[in-house]
Design an enzyme around this catalytic site. Structure first.
Site, PDB file in Angstrom:
ATOM      1  N   ASP A 157       0.868  -1.175   0.000  1.00 49.11           N
ATOM      2  CA  ASP A 157       0.000   0.000   0.000  1.00 49.11           C
ATOM      3  C   ASP A 157       0.911   1.233   0.000  1.00 49.11           C
ATOM      4  O   ASP A 157       1.711   1.413   0.916  1.00 49.11           O
ATOM      5  CB  ASP A 157      -0.842  -0.073   1.283  1.00 49.11           C
ATOM      6  CG  ASP A 157      -1.815   1.068   1.412  1.00 49.11           C
ATOM      7  OD1 ASP A 157      -1.918   1.890   0.472  1.00 49.11           O
ATOM      8  OD2 ASP A 157      -2.462   1.145   2.458  1.00 49.11           O
ATOM      9  N   HIS A 210       6.163  11.941 -17.260  1.00 54.08           N
ATOM     10  CA  HIS A 210       6.891  13.192 -17.509  1.00 54.08           C
ATOM     11  C   HIS A 210       6.879  14.101 -16.288  1.00 54.08           C
ATOM     12  O   HIS A 210       5.893  14.196 -15.572  1.00 54.08           O
ATOM     13  CB  HIS A 210       6.380  13.900 -18.764  1.00 54.08           C
ATOM     14  CG  HIS A 210       5.050  14.591 -18.665  1.00 54.08           C
ATOM     15  ND1 HIS A 210       4.920  15.912 -18.271  1.00 54.08           N
ATOM     16  CD2 HIS A 210       3.796  14.171 -18.944  1.00 54.08           C
ATOM     17  CE1 HIS A 210       3.645  16.267 -18.325  1.00 54.08           C
ATOM     18  NE2 HIS A 210       2.929  15.221 -18.724  1.00 54.08           N
ATOM     19  N   ASP A 251      -0.852  17.388 -13.923  1.00 51.35           N
ATOM     20  CA  ASP A 251      -0.145  17.071 -15.190  1.00 51.35           C
ATOM     21  C   ASP A 251       1.294  17.589 -15.118  1.00 51.35           C
ATOM     22  O   ASP A 251       1.546  18.712 -15.480  1.00 51.35           O
ATOM     23  CB  ASP A 251      -0.890  17.727 -16.358  1.00 51.35           C
ATOM     24  CG  ASP A 251      -0.223  17.473 -17.695  1.00 51.35           C
ATOM     25  OD1 ASP A 251       0.662  16.612 -17.783  1.00 51.35           O
ATOM     26  OD2 ASP A 251      -0.595  18.181 -18.658  1.00 51.35           O
ATOM     27  N   GLU A 296       8.180  16.546 -22.325  1.00 47.21           N
ATOM     28  CA  GLU A 296       7.018  15.828 -22.879  1.00 47.21           C
ATOM     29  C   GLU A 296       6.076  16.822 -23.529  1.00 47.21           C
ATOM     30  O   GLU A 296       5.502  16.581 -24.592  1.00 47.21           O
ATOM     31  CB  GLU A 296       6.287  15.052 -21.766  1.00 47.21           C
ATOM     32  CG  GLU A 296       5.179  14.129 -22.264  1.00 47.21           C
ATOM     33  CD  GLU A 296       3.787  14.744 -22.303  1.00 47.21           C
ATOM     34  OE1 GLU A 296       2.847  14.073 -22.734  1.00 47.21           O
ATOM     35  OE2 GLU A 296       3.625  15.926 -21.911  1.00 47.21           O
ATOM     36  N   ASP A 336       0.687   9.294 -16.528  1.00 43.78           N
ATOM     37  CA  ASP A 336       0.589  10.707 -16.887  1.00 43.78           C
ATOM     38  C   ASP A 336      -0.826  11.167 -16.520  1.00 43.78           C
ATOM     39  O   ASP A 336      -1.792  10.795 -17.195  1.00 43.78           O
ATOM     40  CB  ASP A 336       0.853  10.831 -18.398  1.00 43.78           C
ATOM     41  CG  ASP A 336       0.891  12.265 -18.888  1.00 43.78           C
ATOM     42  OD1 ASP A 336       0.716  13.194 -18.078  1.00 43.78           O
ATOM     43  OD2 ASP A 336       1.097  12.454 -20.109  1.00 43.78           O
ATOM     44  N   HIS A 372      -3.552  22.164 -18.285  1.00 40.95           N
ATOM     45  CA  HIS A 372      -2.646  23.133 -18.930  1.00 40.95           C
ATOM     46  C   HIS A 372      -2.935  24.581 -18.539  1.00 40.95           C
ATOM     47  O   HIS A 372      -2.670  25.501 -19.317  1.00 40.95           O
ATOM     48  CB  HIS A 372      -2.641  22.950 -20.462  1.00 40.95           C
ATOM     49  CG  HIS A 372      -1.877  21.728 -20.878  1.00 40.95           C
ATOM     50  ND1 HIS A 372      -1.648  21.393 -22.193  1.00 40.95           N
ATOM     51  CD2 HIS A 372      -1.269  20.760 -20.140  1.00 40.95           C
ATOM     52  CE1 HIS A 372      -0.942  20.265 -22.245  1.00 40.95           C
ATOM     53  NE2 HIS A 372      -0.705  19.858 -21.008  1.00 40.95           N
ATOM     54  N   ASP A 418      -1.412   2.686  -5.894  1.00 40.56           N
ATOM     55  CA  ASP A 418      -1.431   1.281  -5.487  1.00 40.56           C
ATOM     56  C   ASP A 418      -1.460   0.361  -6.707  1.00 40.56           C
ATOM     57  O   ASP A 418      -0.890  -0.739  -6.673  1.00 40.56           O
ATOM     58  CB  ASP A 418      -2.627   1.013  -4.566  1.00 40.56           C
ATOM     59  CG  ASP A 418      -2.468   1.701  -3.202  1.00 40.56           C
ATOM     60  OD1 ASP A 418      -1.337   2.094  -2.845  1.00 40.56           O
ATOM     61  OD2 ASP A 418      -3.483   1.848  -2.487  1.00 40.56           O
TER      62      ASP A 418
HETATM   63  N1  DPN Z   1       0.208  13.798 -22.264  1.00 40.29           N
HETATM   64  C1  DPN Z   1      -0.668  14.661 -21.586  1.00 40.29           C
HETATM   65  C2  DPN Z   1      -0.117  16.024 -21.361  1.00 40.29           C
HETATM   66  O1  DPN Z   1       0.918  16.052 -20.778  1.00 40.29           O
HETATM   67  O2  DPN Z   1      -0.694  17.035 -21.719  1.00 40.29           O
HETATM   68  C3  DPN Z   1      -2.073  14.465 -21.446  1.00 40.29           C
HETATM   69  C4  DPN Z   1      -2.640  13.143 -21.785  1.00 40.29           C
HETATM   70  C5  DPN Z   1      -2.210  12.002 -21.122  1.00 40.29           C
HETATM   71  C6  DPN Z   1      -3.593  13.057 -22.751  1.00 40.29           C
HETATM   72  C7  DPN Z   1      -2.764  10.780 -21.476  1.00 40.29           C
HETATM   73  C8  DPN Z   1      -4.152  11.857 -23.090  1.00 40.29           C
HETATM   74  C9  DPN Z   1      -3.747  10.707 -22.443  1.00 40.29           C
HETATM   75 ZN    ZN Z   2       0.275  18.154 -20.314  1.00 43.91          ZN
END
Ligand code: DPN
Ligand code: ZN
Length: 313
Positions: free
Chosen positions: A34, A116, A128, A162, A191, A283, A302
Site C-alpha cells: 500500500d 513526464h 499534469d 514531454e 501521466d 494546462h 497502489d
Molecule cells: N500527455 C498529456 C499532457 O501532458 O498534456 C495528457 C494526456 C495524457 C492526454 C494521457 C491523453 C492521455
Molecule cells: Zn500536459
C-alpha cells in the site's frame, strides 16, 4: 489504502471446496504494498513549492524543471538508486531525463516505469504530471523500504520536454543500443493520475506491441480487486509510451482524464460531475495542489505498485 477483496474471495472459495482447514488456506494476497497517499501529497506540495519559487512553472528550459529533477534525484540517491541525468537540447534549451535503476535483479530483463516531470509554462503542472511523477517516486522508494527482491531489473524514469512533443522519452529510446532496447521487457506510463473529476482509464493494448495485453490486464486486475470499474483508452501519441511502442516494447499505463468531458454514464459508475472536464485546469495556472483528487491518486499509486511487484517478480 488497499482493499483486498480478491484474497477474501479466494479464501472463501477454498473453504467451499473443502480445502478446509482454517489453518492451511494461504491467502492469495495481491502483490505490492500500500503506497501511502500522504507521502505522494507531500511530494506534490514540494513540486508546487518548486514552481512557486521559480516563476510559477516547472517547464522545459525554465529553472523550475531542473529544480524538480534535482529534488527527485536526491530522494532516489538517498534510497540507494543508481541515478543518471541524460541531457538533450530542444527548443533552444537543455532538457533532462532522470533515470534510476534499482541495483538488483537481472539486467537483461528490465521493467521500466515512467512519466513526464515537466509542466507547461502556464502553471505548476501538479496533476499534469506531478501526480504520475510523485507516485512513481513513492513506488520506487517502497521498493527499498519493503525489502522487495525483484527478479527483474526495475528502472524508473522521469521525462523532460514531454509537453514539447514527447521529446525526452523519444531521445532516450533513440539513444539506446539495439541490445539495451531488447532488454526492456515492458514500459508502463503514468501521466495524470489524480484528475479532480476522475475517470479510471487503462491504456488499451489494441494496436500496441504484442505483450501489451498482459500489462493492460495486470492494471485492470488491480482495479477489479478493489471493485473500481475501468475503461480502456487509446492514448496513442499523447504520452511517453509512444516511443517505446514504436520500438516494439510492450506498453501500458493508467490515466484519469484531461480536457475530455465526463459523460453521465461515467459519472454514474465513478461519481463526480457529468458534463464537466475530467481536469478543468488542464494546462492552466490552476493546476495546483488543489487540482488533485486524493482517491484517484491513491488508487492509481497502489495500481502502479501492484504492477511493479507483479511484473518485476
Ligand atoms: N500527455 C498529456 C499532457 O501532458 O498534456 C495528457 C494526456 C495524457 C492526454 C494521457 C491523453 C492521455
Ligand atoms: Zn500536459
Amino acid at each position: 489504502m488497499k482493499l483486498r477483496t480478491i484474497s477474501t474471495a479466494l479464501v472463501l472459495t477454498g473453504a467451499l471446496l473443502g480445502s478446509g482447514a482454517a489453518t492451511a488456506a494461504p491467502a492469495a494476497v495481491l502483490a505490492g504494498p500500500d503506497i501511502p497517499v500522504a507521502a505522494i501529497q507531500a511530494d506534490l506540495a514540494q513540486l508546487q513549492s518548486i514552481a512557486s519559487s521559480n516563476g510559477g512553472n516547472r517547464a522545459h528550459g525554465r529553472p523550475g524543471y531542473l529544480a524538480s529533477v534535482n529534488w527527485v534525484k536526491s530522494k532516489l540517491d538517498a534510497a540507494g538508486y543508481t541515478t543518471r541525468v541524460q541531457s538533450f537540447t530542444t527548443n533552444g534549451a537543455t532538457g533532462y531525463n532522470l533515470i534510476a535503476d534499482w541495483p538488483a535483479g537481472d539486467a537483461n530483463n528490465v521493467v521500466m516505469v515512467g512519466g513526464h516531470l515537466d509542466s507547461v509554462t502556464a502553471g505548476p503542472g501538479i496533476n499534469d504530471n506531478g501526480t504520475g511523477s510523485a507516485s512513481i517516486l513513492e513506488v520506487a522508494l517502497a521498493v527499498r523500504s519493503s525489502g522487495f527482491q525483484p527478479g527483474k531489473r526495475l528502472r524508473f524514469a522521469w521525462w523532460g520536454a514531454e509537453e514539447l512533443g514527447l521529446v525526452g522519452s523519444t531521445h532516450y529510446v533513440n539513444s539506446l543500443s539495439t541490445t539495451d532496447r531488447s532488454r526492456i521487457r515492458s514500459y508502463l506510463n503514468f501521466d495524470m493520475t489524480g484528475s479532480p473529476n476522475p475517470g479510471y482509464f487503462v491504456y488499451s493494448a489494441s494496436g500496441q506491441p504484442s505483450g501489451s495485453l498482459a500489462l493492460q490486464q495486470t492494471l485492470q486486475g488491480y482495479f477489479g480487486s478493489i471493485g473500481v470499474p475501468t475503461e480502456l483508452t487509446s492514448v496513442g501519441g499523447r504520452s511517453d509510451h509512444a516511443a517505446f511502442a514504436r520500438a516494439g516494447i510492450p506498453v501500458g499505463g493508467t490515466f484519469t482524464g484531461a480536457e475530455g468531458v465526463k459523460t453521465s454514464a461515467q459519472a454514474q459508475k465513478w461519481g463526480g460531475t457529468a458534463g464537466t472536464a475530467f481536469d478543468r485546469c488542464y494546462h492552466r495556472s490552476c493546476d495546483t495542489t488543489s487540482n488533485v483528487n486524493a482517491t484517484a491518486l491513491n488508487r492509481n499509486a497502489d495500481a502502479i505498485a501492484h504492477a511493479v511487484w507483479t511484473l518485476g517478480a
